[in-house]
Motif scaffolding. Structure first.
Motif, mmCIF file in Angstrom:
data_model
loop_
_atom_site.group_PDB
_atom_site.id
_atom_site.type_symbol
_atom_site.label_atom_id
_atom_site.label_comp_id
_atom_site.label_asym_id
_atom_site.label_seq_id
_atom_site.Cartn_x
_atom_site.Cartn_y
_atom_site.Cartn_z
ATOM 1 N N LEU A 12 0.844 -1.198 0.000
ATOM 2 C CA LEU A 12 0.000 0.000 0.000
ATOM 3 C C LEU A 12 0.883 1.253 0.000
ATOM 4 O O LEU A 12 0.613 2.216 -0.726
ATOM 5 N N CYS A 13 1.949 1.220 0.802
ATOM 6 C CA CYS A 13 2.860 2.375 0.883
ATOM 7 C C CYS A 13 3.517 2.645 -0.476
ATOM 8 O O CYS A 13 3.613 3.801 -0.900
ATOM 9 N N VAL A 14 3.960 1.569 -1.149
ATOM 10 C CA VAL A 14 4.604 1.729 -2.457
ATOM 11 C C VAL A 14 3.607 2.317 -3.454
ATOM 12 O O VAL A 14 3.925 3.222 -4.216
ATOM 13 N N ARG A 15 2.380 1.823 -3.395
ATOM 14 C CA ARG A 15 1.336 2.335 -4.301
ATOM 15 C C ARG A 15 1.072 3.824 -4.028
ATOM 16 O O ARG A 15 0.975 4.622 -4.952
ATOM 17 N N LEU A 16 0.999 4.174 -2.747
ATOM 18 C CA LEU A 16 0.760 5.581 -2.379
ATOM 19 C C LEU A 16 1.921 6.449 -2.860
ATOM 20 O O LEU A 16 1.707 7.557 -3.358
ATOM 21 N N LEU A 17 3.139 5.919 -2.721
ATOM 22 C CA LEU A 17 4.332 6.671 -3.107
ATOM 23 C C LEU A 17 4.370 6.902 -4.623
ATOM 24 O O LEU A 17 4.585 8.030 -5.087
ATOM 25 N N VAL A 18 4.122 5.823 -5.402
ATOM 26 C CA VAL A 18 4.213 5.927 -6.866
ATOM 27 C C VAL A 18 3.113 6.832 -7.416
ATOM 28 O O VAL A 18 3.376 7.833 -8.100
ATOM 29 N N ARG B 274 10.181 -10.679 -9.295
ATOM 30 C CA ARG B 274 8.817 -11.080 -8.944
ATOM 31 C C ARG B 274 8.452 -10.580 -7.542
ATOM 32 O O ARG B 274 7.325 -10.157 -7.300
ATOM 33 N N MET B 275 9.434 -10.652 -6.621
ATOM 34 C CA MET B 275 9.170 -10.185 -5.257
ATOM 35 C C MET B 275 8.858 -8.691 -5.252
ATOM 36 O O MET B 275 7.937 -8.242 -4.567
ATOM 37 N N VAL B 276 9.643 -7.924 -6.035
ATOM 38 C CA VAL B 276 9.442 -6.464 -6.074
ATOM 39 C C VAL B 276 8.148 -6.135 -6.806
ATOM 40 O O VAL B 276 7.336 -5.322 -6.343
ATOM 41 N N TRP B 277 7.926 -6.820 -7.941
ATOM 42 C CA TRP B 277 6.739 -6.515 -8.751
ATOM 43 C C TRP B 277 5.459 -6.744 -7.966
ATOM 44 O O TRP B 277 4.515 -5.948 -8.017
ATOM 45 N N LYS B 278 5.429 -7.822 -7.194
ATOM 46 C CA LYS B 278 4.207 -8.148 -6.465
ATOM 47 C C LYS B 278 3.905 -7.143 -5.356
ATOM 48 O O LYS B 278 2.819 -7.140 -4.798
ATOM 49 N N MET B 279 4.900 -6.297 -5.052
ATOM 50 C CA MET B 279 4.647 -5.265 -4.054
ATOM 51 C C MET B 279 3.924 -4.068 -4.653
ATOM 52 O O MET B 279 3.197 -3.365 -3.959
ATOM 53 N N ILE B 280 4.130 -3.810 -5.941
ATOM 54 C CA ILE B 280 3.525 -2.614 -6.531
ATOM 55 C C ILE B 280 2.328 -2.942 -7.409
ATOM 56 O O ILE B 280 1.503 -2.089 -7.679
ATOM 57 N N ALA B 281 2.224 -4.182 -7.884
ATOM 58 C CA ALA B 281 1.128 -4.504 -8.808
ATOM 59 C C ALA B 281 -0.143 -4.844 -8.042
ATOM 60 O O ALA B 281 -0.106 -5.269 -6.928
#
Lengths: 129, 226
Positions: free
Chosen positions: A37-43, B219-226
């Motif tokens: 959620l934090c990464v989404r908010l940041l981006v 994959r670990m990083v992508w799954k955090m933002i997707a």
């Protein structure tokens, strides 16, 4: 202060993405974490911030070391490409997960009788103890 | 006691080893065995089925994580108290199952992670380095520092086996379990396990090499933002 069309568009898209993220997190959907959620908010928050306060890029350009601002066409193009790639990769990810789910259900269904047989054997052994 | 424990073995093209692995596990007294064939091109599934274990088959290859998850779901249907996951290539010694499940039987842990790096001298140096990177990124992304984040030799209590839920299908599954431990505030501990670098396993193509490691990280990083 005049409002430009691109600012409305970017803020609109960012709001939808942030809203979706918060909604999924609030519903505790699988895979939704605080960090995600934090990464989404940041981006998406960062995109909205830059579009509403373009001067913010001045600080960024100072830090990065690039003098010129990026022109509007480049920004719009990158925004759309980024958005499309993001959505495409998300869709592929979802499809991959669905395929795995179907494959798993099929495997479990085919082994149903054997699983039940072993389950009963285990129960019998547990009762005997 | 063995009826309380299910052993989950994911396999992919392990026809040359799976029979011996099943026999070895049985020889140590564990009879509830679940083998998940992840869309092998060889006869892994038929060989496993011939040993009268619960043999499941993914019609198409979905990755190690997906196979482990299928196996754990099958084990949950068996109503066992402990689920152990181990590799099907013979690298894991069934003698380590006993120390692995003990903290769960003692009710001091929900998840026990078998750690190859607590016996570092047995591991090739390249693997030690690769695992250290894996541990670092797992800590960076998921917040728990463990000595072997990529080990597939693990034991789960019934509660942990039911509550851990990740959509990771490939090798990032092992790291995602670490995330689940943190998110669900599960009690965990690490136990040293032996790795048997047999001729068979060493001849196989490295499953988690440098390139695959980078893909896992992506994959670990992508799954955090997707």
């Amino acid at each position: 202060m005049s409002v430009h069309l691109y600012q409305i568009v970017v803020v609109g898209i960012a709001s939808v993405m942030i809203f979706q993220g918060i909604k999924e997190f609030a519903k505790r959907e699988a895979g939704q974490t605080v960090l995600k959620l934090c990464v989404r908010l940041l981006v998406w928050g960062g995109m909205a911030l830059i579009s509403v306060y373009p001067n913010f890029t001045w600080y960024l350009s100072k830090i990065i070391g690039i003098e010129d601002n990026i022109n509007a066409v480049m920004v719009t193009g990158f925004l759309f490409v980024f958005l499309i790639i993001f959505k495409l990769l998300s869709a592929i990810e979802k499809i991959e997960q669905n395929i795995s789910e179907i494959t798993r259900k099929e495997a479990l269904n085919e082994a149903h009788d054997r699983i039940q047989k072993l389950r009963l054997e285990i129960l019998e052994l547990k009762k005997k103890q | 006691m063995s009826e309380k424990i299910a052993i989950v073995i994911p396999v992919y093209n392990e026809a040359g080893a799976i029979g011996d692995v099943i026999e070895d596990v049985r020889a140590h007294g564990y009879t509830s065995i679940v083998v998940v064939d992840d869309g092998s091109d060889d006869d892994s599934f038929y060989i496993a089925a011939a040993y009268d274990v619960v043999a499941l088959r993914h019609k198409i290859n979905r990755g190690k994580g997906a196979a482990v998850k299928t196996g754990i779901m099958a084990a949950n249907l068996l109503d066992v108290d402990v689920v152990v996951t181990m590799d099907g290539d013979g690298q894991h010694d069934p003698a380590d199952i006993a120390p692995l499940i003990q903290p769960i039987l003692d009710n001091t842990s929900d998840v026990v992670l078998g750690s190859r790096l607590l016996n570092k001298e047995e591991m090739p140096f390249v693997k030690v380095i690769a695992n250290s990177f894996g541990n670092f990124f797992t800590w960076l992304l998921y917040g728990i520092l463990v000595s072997d984040s990529q080990s597939g030799y693990r034991a789960y209590s019934r509660y942990a086996a039911l509550i851990i839920d990740t959509k990771a299908d490939k090798y990032e599954y092992d790291s995602k379990v670490i995330r689940e431990i943190k998110n669900n505030r599960l009690r965990y501990t690490e136990v040293p396990v032996q790795t048997l670098y047999t001729e068979y396993s060493m001849q196989k193509k490295n499953k988690q090499g440098f390139v695959n490691g980078l893909i896992t990280l992506y994959r670990m990083v992508w799954k955090m933002i997707a």
